[in-house]
Design a protein around this motif. Structure first.
Motif, PDB file in Angstrom:
ATOM      1  N   ARG A   1      57.868  50.531  76.436  1.00  0.00           N
ATOM      2  CA  ARG A   1      56.526  50.164  76.005  1.00  0.00           C
ATOM      3  C   ARG A   1      56.275  50.327  74.507  1.00  0.00           C
ATOM      4  O   ARG A   1      55.294  49.809  73.997  1.00  0.00           O
ATOM      5  N   GLY A   2      57.180  51.024  73.796  1.00  0.00           N
ATOM      6  CA  GLY A   2      56.983  51.212  72.360  1.00  0.00           C
ATOM      7  C   GLY A   2      56.953  49.898  71.611  1.00  0.00           C
ATOM      8  O   GLY A   2      55.914  49.466  71.097  1.00  0.00           O
ATOM      9  N   ASP A   3      58.102  49.223  71.571  1.00  0.00           N
ATOM     10  CA  ASP A   3      58.171  47.938  70.861  1.00  0.00           C
ATOM     11  C   ASP A   3      57.422  46.844  71.604  1.00  0.00           C
ATOM     12  O   ASP A   3      56.839  45.961  70.980  1.00  0.00           O
ATOM     13  N   LEU A   4      57.411  46.913  72.927  1.00  0.00           N
ATOM     14  CA  LEU A   4      56.689  45.908  73.707  1.00  0.00           C
ATOM     15  C   LEU A   4      55.208  45.906  73.342  1.00  0.00           C
ATOM     16  O   LEU A   4      54.581  44.857  73.208  1.00  0.00           O
ATOM     17  N   GLY A   5      54.652  47.112  73.144  1.00  0.00           N
ATOM     18  CA  GLY A   5      53.235  47.229  72.789  1.00  0.00           C
ATOM     19  C   GLY A   5      52.913  46.714  71.399  1.00  0.00           C
ATOM     20  O   GLY A   5      51.742  46.489  71.065  1.00  0.00           O
ATOM     21  N   ILE A   6      53.959  46.541  70.587  1.00  0.00           N
ATOM     22  CA  ILE A   6      53.769  45.971  69.246  1.00  0.00           C
ATOM     23  C   ILE A   6      53.942  44.459  69.281  1.00  0.00           C
ATOM     24  O   ILE A   6      53.233  43.717  68.614  1.00  0.00           O
ATOM     25  N   GLU A   7      54.891  44.007  70.097  1.00  0.00           N
ATOM     26  CA  GLU A   7      55.238  42.589  70.150  1.00  0.00           C
ATOM     27  C   GLU A   7      54.207  41.745  70.898  1.00  0.00           C
ATOM     28  O   GLU A   7      54.135  40.541  70.702  1.00  0.00           O
ATOM     29  N   VAL A   8      53.443  42.365  71.804  1.00  0.00           N
ATOM     30  CA  VAL A   8      52.431  41.627  72.573  1.00  0.00           C
ATOM     31  C   VAL A   8      51.057  42.211  72.256  1.00  0.00           C
ATOM     32  O   VAL A   8      50.959  43.343  71.793  1.00  0.00           O
ATOM     33  N   PRO A   9      49.973  41.465  72.489  1.00  0.00           N
ATOM     34  CA  PRO A   9      48.634  42.037  72.312  1.00  0.00           C
ATOM     35  C   PRO A   9      48.503  43.302  73.165  1.00  0.00           C
ATOM     36  O   PRO A   9      48.854  43.294  74.354  1.00  0.00           O
ATOM     37  N   TYR A  10      48.021  44.397  72.566  1.00  0.00           N
ATOM     38  CA  TYR A  10      48.052  45.675  73.281  1.00  0.00           C
ATOM     39  C   TYR A  10      47.257  45.671  74.578  1.00  0.00           C
ATOM     40  O   TYR A  10      47.593  46.374  75.529  1.00  0.00           O
ATOM     41  N   GLU A  11      46.218  44.813  74.643  1.00  0.00           N
ATOM     42  CA  GLU A  11      45.431  44.759  75.875  1.00  0.00           C
ATOM     43  C   GLU A  11      46.214  44.130  77.032  1.00  0.00           C
ATOM     44  O   GLU A  11      45.866  44.318  78.202  1.00  0.00           O
ATOM     45  N   ASP A  12      47.293  43.387  76.690  1.00  0.00           N
ATOM     46  CA  ASP A  12      48.124  42.768  77.732  1.00  0.00           C
ATOM     47  C   ASP A  12      49.178  43.721  78.292  1.00  0.00           C
ATOM     48  O   ASP A  12      49.764  43.458  79.349  1.00  0.00           O
ATOM     49  N   LEU A  13      49.436  44.818  77.568  1.00  0.00           N
ATOM     50  CA  LEU A  13      50.535  45.706  77.932  1.00  0.00           C
ATOM     51  C   LEU A  13      50.442  46.242  79.365  1.00  0.00           C
ATOM     52  O   LEU A  13      51.437  46.192  80.102  1.00  0.00           O
ATOM     53  N   PRO A  14      49.277  46.737  79.824  1.00  0.00           N
ATOM     54  CA  PRO A  14      49.212  47.245  81.207  1.00  0.00           C
ATOM     55  C   PRO A  14      49.513  46.177  82.252  1.00  0.00           C
ATOM     56  O   PRO A  14      50.126  46.455  83.282  1.00  0.00           O
ATOM     57  N   ILE A  15      49.089  44.927  81.969  1.00  0.00           N
ATOM     58  CA  ILE A  15      49.330  43.829  82.916  1.00  0.00           C
ATOM     59  C   ILE A  15      50.817  43.503  82.959  1.00  0.00           C
ATOM     60  O   ILE A  15      51.400  43.333  84.037  1.00  0.00           O
ATOM     61  N   ILE A  16      51.446  43.433  81.780  1.00  0.00           N
ATOM     62  CA  ILE A  16      52.885  43.139  81.697  1.00  0.00           C
ATOM     63  C   ILE A  16      53.682  44.239  82.393  1.00  0.00           C
ATOM     64  O   ILE A  16      54.627  43.971  83.132  1.00  0.00           O
ATOM     65  N   GLN A  17      53.285  45.483  82.161  1.00  0.00           N
ATOM     66  CA  GLN A  17      53.953  46.626  82.799  1.00  0.00           C
ATOM     67  C   GLN A  17      53.899  46.496  84.315  1.00  0.00           C
ATOM     68  O   GLN A  17      54.913  46.622  85.004  1.00  0.00           O
ATOM     69  N   LYS A  18      52.731  46.205  84.838  1.00  0.00           N
ATOM     70  CA  LYS A  18      52.543  46.099  86.287  1.00  0.00           C
ATOM     71  C   LYS A  18      53.374  44.949  86.853  1.00  0.00           C
ATOM     72  O   LYS A  18      54.031  45.080  87.896  1.00  0.00           O
ATOM     73  N   GLN A  19      53.374  43.808  86.160  1.00  0.00           N
ATOM     74  CA  GLN A  19      54.129  42.646  86.625  1.00  0.00           C
ATOM     75  C   GLN A  19      55.634  42.896  86.592  1.00  0.00           C
ATOM     76  O   GLN A  19      56.368  42.483  87.493  1.00  0.00           O
TER      77      GLN A  19
END
Length: 473
Positions: A249-267
């Motif tokens: 989630r470190g780099d992922l949270g930078i590469e995508v809009p941070y509000e999308d991170l929980p949704i991407i994580q769940k998916q």
């Protein structure tokens, strides 16, 4: 079930570093219940890595508790070069990113080299560069033949080898750099159990690493780290060829809009569960405990949510590599995960898992029976590890999976799997003797008590008619 040693289903990965490079500290970590030791090759020399592997194995022997080793190779990432000390950058200041450390400075403008000179051909004026996990932000002002001139938008302190993210850009780096190849060879020579490949963008990246391992006679498993937009878009094809998934989630949270991170994580977790691939939740789980002896309330909730999402492993990075309280971090994870597990059920098991073969469906029947009997242990005998992975992926809540095998690599691989505890065992000619020995071993280890029931899956060992048995201890 297991009243002497309460069972923790979610596995724990810790990252070794200066704070834990000590046999006595590692013995305490092992006693606290770690399953896998991660070595982060982004910052490690081969000499240091060799020492780390040796102290982990020494601690493991002295403590009488095995731990698997995961080598995290840094993959295709853009980093700044070496700086003697640090540079304090101010807002509006110009900085040049150069192709070589020998590039001539342009007047008083600060210059620092980058490890990927071709970046000059891939960025455009106006592009945003996020440096050091987004702590600093540069904007490209000018692209010259030998340098990228940037303006500092968000200032900060620049140190050596800081990671650069370019959100929305697909950078044409190779899946494995020269350093990755050298690091992987070193890991193979030391019998590393897992290799995690950073910044996986497509299935071909994983296939390249797998071929390299095969060519070098390694049976190590490959973990795909999803860290950018390409990895998300190609998640299904990446999962198909990977042995496990890490949601980094470190780099992922930078590469995508941070509000999308929980949704991407769940998916991402959901996709891994459907395909029966182990999944690791990583980055910032207990970040505050790098300094503090107590986690924040938000971190407690985050770890619990990872358990509720049904991940196989939770992973600590800086908390155990450079943190002040590495052992306490493991104790905290134990408390949070066990408590969250006690309140998880999701209809008893993972209904979304795709089951194709008769044997896989037999595993499901064992799970259903174990749950119907009130959450009892499942005993399985394995020579390949295949059905162990199926049982773990089915997520039988409250039902520990006890694996008996004659192969050390199955024990090492099982440490990444939810709910699995594996034992080295010599299989007897008699099915009954083998099963009796396994039940006695579980009793002696404090995993079961007299009067407990167990589900036995004997057919995997003796090739008999597909069946499951119920045994009383």
């Amino acid at each position: 079930m297991g009243k002497l040693t309460p069972f923790r289903f979610t596995k724990v990965i810790f990252t070794i570093g200066p704070a834990t490079l000590d046999v006595s500290v590692l013995r305490r970590m092992l006693r606290a219940g770690v399953d896998i030791c991660r070595i982060n090759m982004a910052h490690a020399s081969h000499e240091w890595t060799q020492k780390a592997i040796e102290v982990v194995r020494t601690a493991s022997i002295e403590e009488g508790r095995g731990v698997s080793i995961l080598m995290d190779i840094k993959g295709p990432e853009v980093r700044t070069g070496y700086i003697d000390g640090h540079i304090d950058l101010s807002e509006g200041q110009q900085i040049d990113l150069t192709q070589s450390p020998d590039a001539t400075p342009d007047g008083d403008i600060v210059s620092i080299d980058i490890n990927y000179p071709a970046l000059i051909d891939e960025v455009s004026v106006g592009d945003v560069l996020l440096v050091d996990s987004g702590l600093m932000r540069f904007e490209v002002q000018e692209v010259r033949i030998d340098r990228i001139r940037c303006c500092v938008v968000i200032p900060g302190r620049m140190g050596s080898r800081r990671h650069i993210n370019i959100p929305g850009k697909k950078i044409n780096l190779p899946a494995m750099t020269e350093k990755d190849v050298a690091d992987t060879k070193m890991g193979i020579g030391n019998g590393v159990d897992f290799f995690a490949l950073s910044f996986v963008r497509e299935s071909g990246d994983i296939e390249q690493l797998k071929k390299f391992l095969l060519d070098n006679q390694s049976k190590a498993k490959v973990v795909a780290k999803i860290e950018d937009q390409s990895g998300i878009e190609n998640l299904e094809e990446i999962l198909e060829v990977s042995d496990a998934l890490m949601v980094a989630r470190g780099d992922l949270g930078i590469e995508v809009p941070y509000e999308d991170l929980p949704i991407i994580q769940k998916q991402a977790v959901s996709s891994a569960l459907t395909l029966g691939k182990p999944v690791i939740m990583a980055t910032h789980l207990l970040e505050s405990m790098t300094e503090s002896p107590m986690p924040t309330r938000a971190e407690i909730t985050d770890v619990s949510n990872s358990v509720f999402e049904r991940v196989d492993c939770v992973m600590l990075s800086g908390e155990t590599s450079v943190g002040k309280h590495p052992v306490e971090c493991i104790n905290v994870l134990n408390k949070i995960t066990k408590n969250a597990e006690a309140h998880s059920d999701y209809g008893g098991y993972n209904h979304d898992l795709t089951l194709k073969t008769t044997r896989e469906k037999l595993m499901k029947s064992a799970v259903v029976l174990a749950l119907e009997l009130g959450g009892v242990g499942i005993v399985v005998f394995s020579s390949t590890g295949l059905h162990v992975r199926t049982l773990s992926a089915l997520r039988p809540y409250g039902c520990p999976i006890f694996v008996f095998t004659e192969r050390q690599e199955i024990i090492n691989e099982s440490r990444i799997l939810w709910g699995v505890k594996a034992f080295m065992s010599e299989f007897k000619d008699s099915q009954e003797a083998t099963i009796s020995d396994s039940i006695y071993r579980l009793q002696s280890e404090g995993c079961v008590d007299k009067g407990d029931q167990l589900i036995i899956v004997p057919n995997l060992l003796f090739g008999e008619v597909n069946m499951v048995q119920i045994r009383n201890v």
